[in-house]
Design a protein around this motif. Structure first.
Motif: not given
Length: 185
Positions: A135-152
């Motif tokens: 979809f070419h959504v204008p996004m920025s990744k902030v930090g790294q992939r994290v495990f949160y409340k049960g999933a990455d």
């Protein structure tokens, strides 16, 4: 295409869709106290198939800032009053794939009508990839992939104003709103 949740019946449908999707993904359920808006997304047969919830974001509060440095990102620092957290992004299992465009269009249309410039969010990695690549959504990744409340999850900023100020660049968006006879504000 979407409707703000206003009645108890709509709230029950909203909760049914997102809780089923979150449990399927392994996420822990959490209910927000403060909400700016909850949307039910409808398919071409006017059946509710997806949810999205908008919540206040505070540059000073811990919340998501504990997981990733959202508060330090230039887009957030530039205009913190027009940043909102998007949560409870969920598509009913039977309606995935062909309704992701409606869900995303709902997020963009809500942002435009409420003058939201950026969304902060935690996205399931496959959804992040689909939004970025398909979809070419204008996004920025902030930090790294994290495990949160049960999933990455991937902490991300969706630059909503960049999207709605340049709608003509997104053919799928124009096709989606035109199919729904929605006014492109």
């Amino acid at each position: 295409m979407y409707k703000l949740v206003e009645t108890l019946e709509e709230e029950m449908i909203f909760n049914g869709i997102w809780t089923e999707a979150w449990l399927e993904q392994g996420f822990e359920l959490e209910f927000a106290e403060k909400v700016l808006g909850r949307c039910l997304v409808y398919n071409e047969k006017d059946l509710p198939v997806a949810t999205v919830e908008m919540k206040p974001y505070s540059i000073e509060a811990d919340g998501l800032n504990r997981l990733a440095p959202f508060q330090a990102h230039p887009a957030i620092l530039a205009d913190p009053e027009h940043v909102v957290e998007v949560d409870k992004v969920a598509l009913h299992k039977e309606h995935r794939g062909k309704n992701l465009d409606r869900l995303l269009a709902t997020i963009v249309l809500f942002a435009e009508s409420h003058k939201i410039r950026n969304y902060v969010t935690l996205l399931e990695p496959l959804l992040f990839r689909a939004l970025k690549i398909s979809f070419h959504v204008p996004m920025s990744k902030v930090g790294q992939r994290v495990f949160y409340k049960g999933a990455d999850v991937i902490p991300a900023i969706i630059h909503a104003s960049e999207f709605y100020e340049n709608k003509e660049r997104y053919d799928w968006f124009m096709e989606t709103v035109n199919r729904q006879h929605m006014p492109v504000v």
